[in-house]
Design a protein around this motif. Structure first.
Motif, PDB file in Angstrom:
ATOM      1  N   SER A  44       0.860  -1.183   0.000  1.00  0.00           N
ATOM      2  CA  SER A  44       0.000   0.000   0.000  1.00  0.00           C
ATOM      3  C   SER A  44       0.897   1.234   0.000  1.00  0.00           C
ATOM      4  CB  SER A  44      -0.895  -0.002   1.243  1.00  0.00           C
ATOM      5  OG  SER A  44      -1.651   1.190   1.330  1.00  0.00           O
ATOM      6  N   HIS A  45       0.540   2.206  -0.818  1.00  0.00           N
ATOM      7  CA  HIS A  45       1.368   3.407  -0.930  1.00  0.00           C
ATOM      8  C   HIS A  45       0.526   4.668  -0.798  1.00  0.00           C
ATOM      9  CE1 HIS A  45       5.011   1.280  -2.118  1.00  0.00           C
ATOM     10  NE2 HIS A  45       4.232   0.502  -2.864  1.00  0.00           N
ATOM     11  N   GLY A  46       1.199   5.742  -0.380  1.00  0.00           N
ATOM     12  CA  GLY A  46       0.550   7.039  -0.285  1.00  0.00           C
ATOM     13  C   GLY A  46      -0.184   7.293   1.008  1.00  0.00           C
ATOM     14  N   PHE A  47      -0.083   6.379   1.972  1.00  0.00           N
ATOM     15  CA  PHE A  47      -0.738   6.547   3.266  1.00  0.00           C
ATOM     16  C   PHE A  47       0.331   6.939   4.278  1.00  0.00           C
ATOM     17  CE2 PHE A  47      -3.107   4.129   6.881  1.00  0.00           C
ATOM     18  CZ  PHE A  47      -3.525   5.327   7.418  1.00  0.00           C
ATOM     19  N   LEU A 120      -5.857 -10.519 -17.648  1.00  0.00           N
ATOM     20  CA  LEU A 120      -5.944  -9.260 -16.912  1.00  0.00           C
ATOM     21  C   LEU A 120      -6.293  -9.491 -15.445  1.00  0.00           C
ATOM     22  CD1 LEU A 120      -6.999  -5.909 -18.165  1.00  0.00           C
ATOM     23  CD2 LEU A 120      -8.267  -6.702 -16.183  1.00  0.00           C
ATOM     24  N   HIS A 121      -7.274 -10.353 -15.174  1.00  0.00           N
ATOM     25  CA  HIS A 121      -7.699 -10.589 -13.799  1.00  0.00           C
ATOM     26  C   HIS A 121      -6.561 -11.134 -12.943  1.00  0.00           C
ATOM     27  CE1 HIS A 121     -11.562 -10.275 -15.830  1.00  0.00           C
ATOM     28  NE2 HIS A 121     -12.165 -10.223 -14.653  1.00  0.00           N
ATOM     29  N   GLN A 122      -5.750 -12.022 -13.523  1.00  0.00           N
ATOM     30  CA  GLN A 122      -4.675 -12.650 -12.757  1.00  0.00           C
ATOM     31  C   GLN A 122      -3.609 -11.647 -12.324  1.00  0.00           C
ATOM     32  OE1 GLN A 122      -6.127 -13.671 -15.549  1.00  0.00           O
ATOM     33  NE2 GLN A 122      -5.759 -15.853 -15.974  1.00  0.00           N
ATOM     34  N   ARG A 123      -3.505 -10.530 -13.011  1.00  0.00           N
ATOM     35  CA  ARG A 123      -2.484  -9.530 -12.709  1.00  0.00           C
ATOM     36  C   ARG A 123      -3.029  -8.334 -11.949  1.00  0.00           C
ATOM     37  NH1 ARG A 123      -1.588 -12.458 -16.931  1.00  0.00           N
ATOM     38  NH2 ARG A 123       0.540 -13.156 -17.430  1.00  0.00           N
ATOM     39  N   TRP A 124      -4.302  -8.384 -11.592  1.00  0.00           N
ATOM     40  CA  TRP A 124      -4.939  -7.284 -10.865  1.00  0.00           C
ATOM     41  C   TRP A 124      -4.275  -7.101  -9.498  1.00  0.00           C
ATOM     42  CZ3 TRP A 124      -7.376  -3.084 -11.569  1.00  0.00           C
ATOM     43  CH2 TRP A 124      -8.217  -2.515 -10.613  1.00  0.00           C
ATOM     44  N   GLY A 125      -3.825  -5.892  -9.212  1.00  0.00           N
ATOM     45  CA  GLY A 125      -3.154  -5.596  -7.954  1.00  0.00           C
ATOM     46  C   GLY A 125      -1.667  -5.882  -7.975  1.00  0.00           C
ATOM     47  N   GLU A 126      -1.205  -6.573  -9.009  1.00  0.00           N
ATOM     48  CA  GLU A 126       0.218  -6.885  -9.135  1.00  0.00           C
ATOM     49  C   GLU A 126       0.865  -6.061 -10.244  1.00  0.00           C
ATOM     50  OE1 GLU A 126       2.049  -8.868  -7.262  1.00  0.00           O
ATOM     51  OE2 GLU A 126       0.412  -9.511  -5.967  1.00  0.00           O
ATOM     52  N   ARG A 127       0.287  -6.118 -11.444  1.00  0.00           N
ATOM     53  CA  ARG A 127       0.783  -5.341 -12.572  1.00  0.00           C
ATOM     54  C   ARG A 127      -0.325  -4.619 -13.324  1.00  0.00           C
ATOM     55  NH1 ARG A 127       6.189  -3.879 -12.819  1.00  0.00           N
ATOM     56  NH2 ARG A 127       7.240  -5.378 -11.485  1.00  0.00           N
ATOM     57  N   VAL A 128      -1.559  -4.846 -12.905  1.00  0.00           N
ATOM     58  CA  VAL A 128      -2.712  -4.134 -13.463  1.00  0.00           C
ATOM     59  C   VAL A 128      -3.366  -3.371 -12.322  1.00  0.00           C
ATOM     60  CG1 VAL A 128      -4.922  -4.328 -14.656  1.00  0.00           C
ATOM     61  CG2 VAL A 128      -3.051  -5.897 -15.235  1.00  0.00           C
ATOM     62  N   TYR A 133      -1.536   7.002  -8.106  1.00  0.00           N
ATOM     63  CA  TYR A 133      -0.895   7.445  -6.876  1.00  0.00           C
ATOM     64  C   TYR A 133      -0.509   6.266  -5.983  1.00  0.00           C
ATOM     65  CZ  TYR A 133      -2.629  11.997  -8.318  1.00  0.00           C
ATOM     66  OH  TYR A 133      -2.885  13.140  -9.031  1.00  0.00           O
ATOM     67  N   CYS A 134      -1.258   5.183  -6.080  1.00  0.00           N
ATOM     68  CA  CYS A 134      -0.991   4.002  -5.256  1.00  0.00           C
ATOM     69  C   CYS A 134       0.132   3.143  -5.823  1.00  0.00           C
ATOM     70  CB  CYS A 134      -2.254   3.147  -5.134  1.00  0.00           C
ATOM     71  SG  CYS A 134      -3.670   3.986  -4.394  1.00  0.00           S
ATOM     72  N   HIS A 135       0.267   3.085  -7.158  1.00  0.00           N
ATOM     73  CA  HIS A 135       1.170   2.107  -7.753  1.00  0.00           C
ATOM     74  C   HIS A 135       2.071   2.646  -8.862  1.00  0.00           C
ATOM     75  CE1 HIS A 135      -0.964  -1.025  -5.565  1.00  0.00           C
ATOM     76  NE2 HIS A 135      -2.100  -0.523  -6.012  1.00  0.00           N
ATOM     77  N   GLY A 136       1.868   3.882  -9.314  1.00  0.00           N
ATOM     78  CA  GLY A 136       2.628   4.383 -10.444  1.00  0.00           C
ATOM     79  C   GLY A 136       4.117   4.523 -10.170  1.00  0.00           C
ATOM     80  N   TYR A 137       4.483   4.979  -8.990  1.00  0.00           N
ATOM     81  CA  TYR A 137       5.891   5.251  -8.689  1.00  0.00           C
ATOM     82  C   TYR A 137       6.733   3.992  -8.773  1.00  0.00           C
ATOM     83  CZ  TYR A 137       9.985   7.151  -6.302  1.00  0.00           C
ATOM     84  OH  TYR A 137      11.269   7.564  -5.992  1.00  0.00           O
ATOM     85  N   GLU A 138       6.181   2.863  -8.340  1.00  0.00           N
ATOM     86  CA  GLU A 138       6.929   1.604  -8.286  1.00  0.00           C
ATOM     87  C   GLU A 138       7.214   1.023  -9.677  1.00  0.00           C
ATOM     88  OE1 GLU A 138       6.481   2.799  -4.656  1.00  0.00           O
ATOM     89  OE2 GLU A 138       4.695   2.526  -5.892  1.00  0.00           O
TER      90      GLU A 138
END
Length: 294
Positions: A44-47, A120-128, A133-138
């Motif tokens: 989790s990011h941005g908190f 797509l579903h298999q990569r949700w939260g990992e690469r999709v 703001y939560c995942h772009g920086y990584e």
């Protein structure tokens, strides 16, 4: 036992609301089905103060802190029925238990419905993802894709060049107008009109021609629906959001049903831990005030 407040949903918003009420020494029951929206993500990011932490660990630590207050009770169950009862509310759980409370807070969240594309579903939260703001920086400035699932995809496409070179996959869902095309060009976004047929590898987009575009990550716009039947059962009004309806609340986070409050993703058209925690804190305080001042 008659509770002062029953909170349905024990994720970030619900726990945050409960904490305000616990510190006011109010009797609180949290009913939680254990289905956090971000359970697919590892970090989790941005908190503030928790950047990069495992989201499950954040939730577990918050739960433990809440349960340290003696007036708080927690039930791991699904709430399946709610109704007004006298001056308060009655709730039933899936295992047949019933509870009553003077106030009700719905922190029931939403369910994401993703585009039906293989891989797509298999990569949700990992690469999709859906939140830059939560995942772009990584993604470390690597190539990024935006998969259009609704017209609001243009918003994603114009934002994401701040995180890396961006390809906008229109996928037959959306066609930018002249002004939008000019804005996309100004932001350096590459347009791809060929249909997307699969997501493979890390986040590699396979097009109908067989061409593959390798990406560090892919963003899309899932449709959302209420995760619980309770808001509709109680007669709460809804408002349209960019990807689905959410519960209508006033400035004090009260719904159209007097005594019923709502917070988090079910009541805010934004999916972000920090926003959910802040919204829960506001809602818990508002529910407490309503017990005193009316």
């Amino acid at each position: 036992m008659l509770y002062d407040v029953i909170i349905v949903g024990g994720s970030y918003a619900g726990i945050s609301a409960g904490l305000q009420l616990a510190r006011a020494r109010r009797k609180v029951l949290v009913i939680d089905a254990g289905q956090r929206r971000n359970r697919f993500a590892r970090h989790s990011h941005g908190f503030l103060g928790q950047d990069g932490q495992n989201p499950g660990q954040i939730a577990e630590e918050a739960k433990a802190q809440l349960l340290a207050y003696p007036t708080v009770h927690w039930l791991d169950q699904s709430a399946v029925e709610a109704a007004q009862q006298g001056e308060g509310f009655s709730l039933a759980t899936a295992d047949g238990q019933r509870f009553t409370g003077l106030r009700l807070i719905l922190a029931t969240g939403v369910v994401d419905e993703l585009p039906d594309i293989p891989g797509l579903h298999q990569r949700w939260g990992e690469r999709v993802f859906h939140c830059p703001y939560c995942h772009g920086y990584e993604l470390n400035g690597g190539p990024i894709g935006v998969l259009a699932a609704a017209p609001i995809a243009i918003h994603h496409a114009l934002m994401l060049p701040d995180w890396g070179p961006t390809t906008f996959f229109l996928n037959g869902v959306f066609e930018p107008d002249a002004e939008q095309l000019a804005n996309l060009q100004r932001r350096g976004v590459t347009l791809e009109r060929e249909p997307v047929v699969a997501i493979d590898g890390q986040a590699d987009v396979t097009l109908a021609s067989g061409r593959v575009i390798a990406l560090a990550g892919l963003f899309t716009q899932p449709r959302t629906r209420m995760a619980s039947p309770l808001p509709a059962q109680l007669g709460c009004e809804f408002e349209p959001g960019p990807m689905g309806d959410f519960i209508k609340v006033d400035a004090l986070r009260e719904t159209s049903v007097r005594g019923v409050f709502a917070c988090g993703d079910a009541a805010v058209a934004a999916g972000n831990v920090a926003i959910a925690v802040g919204d829960g804190a506001r809602t818990g305080g508002a529910a407490h005030h309503s017990l005193i001042f009316r």
